[in-house]
Design a protein around this motif. Sequence first.
Motif, PDB file in Angstrom:
ATOM      1  N   ARG A 171       0.836  -1.192   0.000  1.00 40.91           N
ATOM      2  CA  ARG A 171       0.000   0.000   0.000  1.00 40.91           C
ATOM      3  C   ARG A 171       0.874   1.247   0.000  1.00 40.91           C
ATOM      4  NH1 ARG A 171      -5.263   0.140   1.553  1.00 40.91           N
ATOM      5  NH2 ARG A 171      -5.104  -1.869   2.560  1.00 40.91           N
ATOM      6  N   GLY A 174       2.329   2.328  -3.249  1.00 37.59           N
ATOM      7  CA  GLY A 174       1.402   2.818  -4.263  1.00 37.59           C
ATOM      8  C   GLY A 174       0.531   1.770  -4.915  1.00 37.59           C
ATOM      9  N   ILE A 175       0.409   0.605  -4.295  1.00 35.70           N
ATOM     10  CA  ILE A 175      -0.440  -0.430  -4.865  1.00 35.70           C
ATOM     11  C   ILE A 175      -1.813  -0.382  -4.205  1.00 35.70           C
ATOM     12  CG2 ILE A 175      -0.757  -2.933  -5.085  1.00 35.70           C
ATOM     13  CD1 ILE A 175       2.335  -3.107  -5.176  1.00 35.70           C
ATOM     14  N   ASP A 176      -2.874  -0.453  -5.015  1.00 38.08           N
ATOM     15  CA  ASP A 176      -4.232  -0.498  -4.487  1.00 38.08           C
ATOM     16  C   ASP A 176      -4.495  -1.938  -4.043  1.00 38.08           C
ATOM     17  OD1 ASP A 176      -6.897  -0.491  -3.953  1.00 38.08           O
ATOM     18  OD2 ASP A 176      -7.457   0.635  -5.748  1.00 38.08           O
ATOM     19  N   ARG A 179      -7.920  -3.566  -4.590  1.00 37.92           N
ATOM     20  CA  ARG A 179      -8.129  -3.918  -5.995  1.00 37.92           C
ATOM     21  C   ARG A 179      -7.392  -5.207  -6.340  1.00 37.92           C
ATOM     22  NH1 ARG A 179      -5.672  -1.291 -10.526  1.00 37.92           N
ATOM     23  NH2 ARG A 179      -6.863  -1.574 -12.439  1.00 37.92           N
ATOM     24  N   MET A 180      -6.158  -5.349  -5.811  1.00 41.39           N
ATOM     25  CA  MET A 180      -5.396  -6.566  -6.070  1.00 41.39           C
ATOM     26  C   MET A 180      -6.141  -7.778  -5.513  1.00 41.39           C
ATOM     27  SD  MET A 180      -2.846  -5.854  -7.830  1.00 41.39           S
ATOM     28  CE  MET A 180      -3.073  -4.239  -8.526  1.00 41.39           C
TER      29      MET A 180
ATOM     30  N   PRO B  73      -3.713   5.990   0.155  1.00 40.21           N
ATOM     31  CA  PRO B  73      -2.259   6.046  -0.035  1.00 40.21           C
ATOM     32  C   PRO B  73      -1.817   5.851  -1.499  1.00 40.21           C
ATOM     33  CG  PRO B  73      -2.790   4.693   1.864  1.00 40.21           C
ATOM     34  CD  PRO B  73      -4.099   5.084   1.245  1.00 40.21           C
ATOM     35  N   HIS B  74      -2.449   4.887  -2.202  1.00 43.85           N
ATOM     36  CA  HIS B  74      -1.978   4.648  -3.571  1.00 43.85           C
ATOM     37  C   HIS B  74      -2.304   5.814  -4.496  1.00 43.85           C
ATOM     38  CE1 HIS B  74      -6.122   3.026  -3.705  1.00 43.85           C
ATOM     39  NE2 HIS B  74      -6.103   3.484  -4.948  1.00 43.85           N
ATOM     40  N   ARG B  75      -3.348   6.591  -4.146  1.00 41.35           N
ATOM     41  CA  ARG B  75      -3.659   7.758  -4.975  1.00 41.35           C
ATOM     42  C   ARG B  75      -2.638   8.865  -4.739  1.00 41.35           C
ATOM     43  NH1 ARG B  75      -7.701   6.841  -7.925  1.00 41.35           N
ATOM     44  NH2 ARG B  75      -9.349   5.414  -7.234  1.00 41.35           N
ATOM     45  N   ALA B  77       0.437   8.244  -3.982  1.00 40.57           N
ATOM     46  CA  ALA B  77       1.620   7.765  -4.700  1.00 40.57           C
ATOM     47  C   ALA B  77       1.525   8.150  -6.176  1.00 40.57           C
ATOM     48  CB  ALA B  77       1.748   6.255  -4.548  1.00 40.57           C
ATOM     49  N   ARG B  78       0.332   8.009  -6.718  1.00 38.69           N
ATOM     50  CA  ARG B  78       0.107   8.336  -8.117  1.00 38.69           C
ATOM     51  C   ARG B  78       0.354   9.812  -8.405  1.00 38.69           C
ATOM     52  NH1 ARG B  78      -2.627   5.633 -12.503  1.00 38.69           N
ATOM     53  NH2 ARG B  78      -2.538   3.637 -11.464  1.00 38.69           N
ATOM     54  N   HIS B 105       4.517   0.729 -10.404  1.00 39.06           N
ATOM     55  CA  HIS B 105       3.137   0.273 -10.584  1.00 39.06           C
ATOM     56  C   HIS B 105       2.143   1.428 -10.469  1.00 39.06           C
ATOM     57  CE1 HIS B 105      -0.446  -2.199 -10.309  1.00 39.06           C
ATOM     58  NE2 HIS B 105      -0.808  -1.450  -9.291  1.00 39.06           N
ATOM     59  N   ALA B 106       2.424   2.322  -9.516  1.00 38.80           N
ATOM     60  CA  ALA B 106       1.485   3.413  -9.255  1.00 38.80           C
ATOM     61  C   ALA B 106       1.290   4.309 -10.481  1.00 38.80           C
ATOM     62  CB  ALA B 106       1.957   4.235  -8.068  1.00 38.80           C
TER      63      ALA B 106
END
Lengths: 280, 254
Positions: A171, A174-176, A179-180, B73-75, B77-78, B105-106
């Motif tokens: 997380r 940057g991994i969702d 969703r995974m 958090p991943h947003r 990162a994006r 990946h992000a």
Amino acid sequence: MGELAQYLVTGVGIGCAYALTGSGLVVIYRVTRVVNFAQGSFSVFAALTVTTLLAAGLPHGFAETLAVLLAGVIGLIVGLVATGKPGTTAQSALIVTLGLGVFAYAVEILLWGDQPRSFDGIPGSVGGIQKHYLLIIGVTAVVLGATALLFARTDLGRALTATAADPYAARIVGIDVTRMGLLAFALGGALGGLAGVLITPVQQVSFDSDVALVVSGFSAAILGNLTRPGLTLAGGLLLGVVQTLVGGYLSTSYQSEVALIFMLAVLVARAGRRDVLEAA
Amino acid sequence: MPDLLTVTGATRRFGGVYALRDVDLDVRAGETHAVIGPNGAGKSTLFKLIGGQLIATAGTIGYDGRRIDRLAPHRRARRGIAIAFQDSPVFHNLSVTENVMVGAHAVTRAGPVAAILRLPRHRRDEVTIRALAADALARTGLTEWADRPAAALPLGQQRALQVARALCGGPRLLLLDEPASGLRGPERTALATLIEQLRADGLSILLVEHDVAFVARLADRVTVLDLGRVIAHGTFAEIREDPAVITAYLGGPR
């Protein structure tokens, strides 16, 4: 071809269905830590859907593909229901999948009744072996190979693997993660659906066929700690072959006991070392 | 220099306890900003609010002119915020290169369908990611380790790998959570040199750190927290002379 060789090929064919079922369990467990007790219903649902689609006049191949995709969607829905609420623990999600599995019985009996159904596979035989078993083996090899490639060679596969290793860190980079998890459920659903679609022409399917499939699939997966795809495949094939041999030379009534004994043996051996479900 | 990150009135309560109370902080584009403070000062809480692992009870967090305090958090990162260290160990089941590639990946655009079907769009992405990863490995001095399993790296190299992974997504703001903790002298110096290099490359850096010498060497500005509040901010030379800081660190009448 000799009797033994026939049993071996048949066993590998049946074992492929176990391996696909087990791989579905592994994909879902690795990414979400949820043991998906609804795994067998993906297979049953897909197989019964094929009978309906064929009856509606859809051609072979198309009907099966559609049913596998549907199983993927059902997997996604199961994932959403079981893990969609933030903060759900893997243990609660496990109970939810158990409930969904029972719920699937009701839906299946409503839609298709409680009598076993089947449909035709590839007709004919070579050397005393039904050609359909060869189809099962071929399709399984291609699909499991492609799945391995997906995990090893793609951005999505790396993200899934990273989530499996450490969801918290995943997380952060940057991994969702949610969703995974849902993708893993969809993939698990499709693998389960494929197992059902492939096996039904040689073994009738009814609403409660999921038990036999899941017991064997889980036994295969537990050999690899629910996390190792290669061992799951080996376990599935081994189980299929042993069950077929036991069925052929002793009695078919011992077949499901083989899987249970196998599972117990693995669990007892593992318990001596580490907690099975914690060791990843 | 304009502000890249602006924290205003950040407050975080756990039950009746304030871990953070009305904290302001800004990170200017291109600067290295350190947050220091004794144990329990609220450094980690502040860090997690910015990274998105915790949501603030009150206050706002702006990044690049937009509010980000409700984003997952991943947003974040994006948008270009990358985090390394404490809570983000390397993925031990992947190789060094693969670990770095996960960092991209992000920012990849091709979705799961493209990956499953291995569409050309995904292949182009893979080529780009591989190049980004090679670049990040080169910047962090890890090229020779590229094909090793990440779990086999010594601690110093694991830290460098975490930086490489953070760099692979092409971030503008790097959040470093106690980069020096647990490192021995030479490893620590190497990491400080790496962070200086990143600053020279134009990255904005926010670091939370216990090691005062490390902060003195790297930080353009320092914010000092104690008991959840900002007690001082300024250059290292300024805060070092601040009576409130001396009291917080050495004890004495409050």
